[in-house]
Design a protein around this motif. Sequence first.
Motif, PDB file in Angstrom:
ATOM      1  N   CYS A   1      34.561  34.313  39.957  1.00  0.00           N
ATOM      2  CA  CYS A   1      35.625  34.853  39.123  1.00  0.00           C
ATOM      3  C   CYS A   1      36.979  34.261  39.527  1.00  0.00           C
ATOM      4  O   CYS A   1      37.776  33.856  38.675  1.00  0.00           O
ATOM      5  CB  CYS A   1      35.653  36.374  39.222  1.00  0.00           C
ATOM      6  N   THR A   2      37.234  34.206  40.822  1.00  0.00           N
ATOM      7  CA  THR A   2      38.473  33.606  41.323  1.00  0.00           C
ATOM      8  C   THR A   2      38.579  32.153  40.896  1.00  0.00           C
ATOM      9  O   THR A   2      39.648  31.690  40.463  1.00  0.00           O
ATOM     10  CB  THR A   2      38.534  33.718  42.859  1.00  0.00           C
TER      11      THR A   2
ATOM     12  N   ALA B   1      35.480  34.796  33.143  1.00  0.00           N
ATOM     13  CA  ALA B   1      35.893  35.578  34.309  1.00  0.00           C
ATOM     14  C   ALA B   1      35.694  37.074  34.040  1.00  0.00           C
ATOM     15  O   ALA B   1      35.269  37.818  34.932  1.00  0.00           O
ATOM     16  CB  ALA B   1      37.353  35.279  34.658  1.00  0.00           C
TER      17      ALA B   1
ATOM     18  N   SER C   1      38.936  32.482  30.988  1.00  0.00           N
ATOM     19  CA  SER C   1      39.294  33.889  31.191  1.00  0.00           C
ATOM     20  C   SER C   1      38.195  34.816  30.677  1.00  0.00           C
ATOM     21  O   SER C   1      37.895  35.831  31.317  1.00  0.00           O
ATOM     22  CB  SER C   1      40.618  34.202  30.486  1.00  0.00           C
TER      23      SER C   1
ATOM     24  N   LEU D   1      37.164  30.737  38.265  1.00  0.00           N
ATOM     25  CA  LEU D   1      37.409  30.657  36.822  1.00  0.00           C
ATOM     26  C   LEU D   1      38.857  30.996  36.480  1.00  0.00           C
ATOM     27  O   LEU D   1      39.446  30.361  35.593  1.00  0.00           O
ATOM     28  CB  LEU D   1      36.458  31.582  36.072  1.00  0.00           C
ATOM     29  N   LEU D   2      39.436  31.966  37.161  1.00  0.00           N
ATOM     30  CA  LEU D   2      40.847  32.270  36.929  1.00  0.00           C
ATOM     31  C   LEU D   2      41.737  31.112  37.369  1.00  0.00           C
ATOM     32  O   LEU D   2      42.738  30.801  36.708  1.00  0.00           O
ATOM     33  CB  LEU D   2      41.231  33.570  37.632  1.00  0.00           C
TER      34      LEU D   2
ATOM     35  N   TYR E   1      33.665  27.260  42.422  1.00  0.00           N
ATOM     36  CA  TYR E   1      32.740  27.951  41.523  1.00  0.00           C
ATOM     37  C   TYR E   1      31.290  27.652  41.909  1.00  0.00           C
ATOM     38  O   TYR E   1      30.464  28.554  41.995  1.00  0.00           O
ATOM     39  CB  TYR E   1      32.991  27.536  40.063  1.00  0.00           C
TER      40      TYR E   1
END
Length: 190
Positions: free
Chosen positions: A25-26, A126, A123, A28-29, A62
Amino acid sequence: STMTVAMVDRVGRKVLLMSGCAIMCTALLALALGFWGYDEENNKQKLSTWQQQLVLWSMFVYIAGYQVGYGPITWTVLSEIYPSEIRGTAMALSVEVNFFFKFLVQLGFPIVQEMLGWVCTFSVFACFLVASFLFIYLKVPETKGLSLEEIQVLLRGQGQPPSSRKEKEGPYSIDGAPLSSPLLKDQTDG
């Protein structure tokens, strides 16, 4: 993923799955940030050097996050949660469903990216990982240190495994009372 396999029984499946989700998630952000202001159609705004570096390193992070959680741990958890009577068939179905959804993501990614742009696409993915994190936290049982039989007892709601119960009277208990199961009877008598 070699490190993950070595850590799975020490750290726990749930912790590794949630860690993998958080890392992905981090990343992808960070990818969304890296593409911020990028206009692919008009070529007015190119990626700056720091954005190019951020995109590159975010992809590496990722992949690392995937190897911490979803890559190896998914298959470990799946092989543990199915009862032995249906394990072979259920695992085969799980593999098919897994590859079908991977196919859909790969097929749909360019379409979504074309419709929403890079920033929104990353986003949205994410957000799916945030939902996955919450699902794992709330619904996936920790099976670290448990035998397949203990996992089945836990999943059927017939008590708590020894590592998490407060009472020590028997190998399993509901409110401190030993369970009466033919499977467990052999363990408590011996």
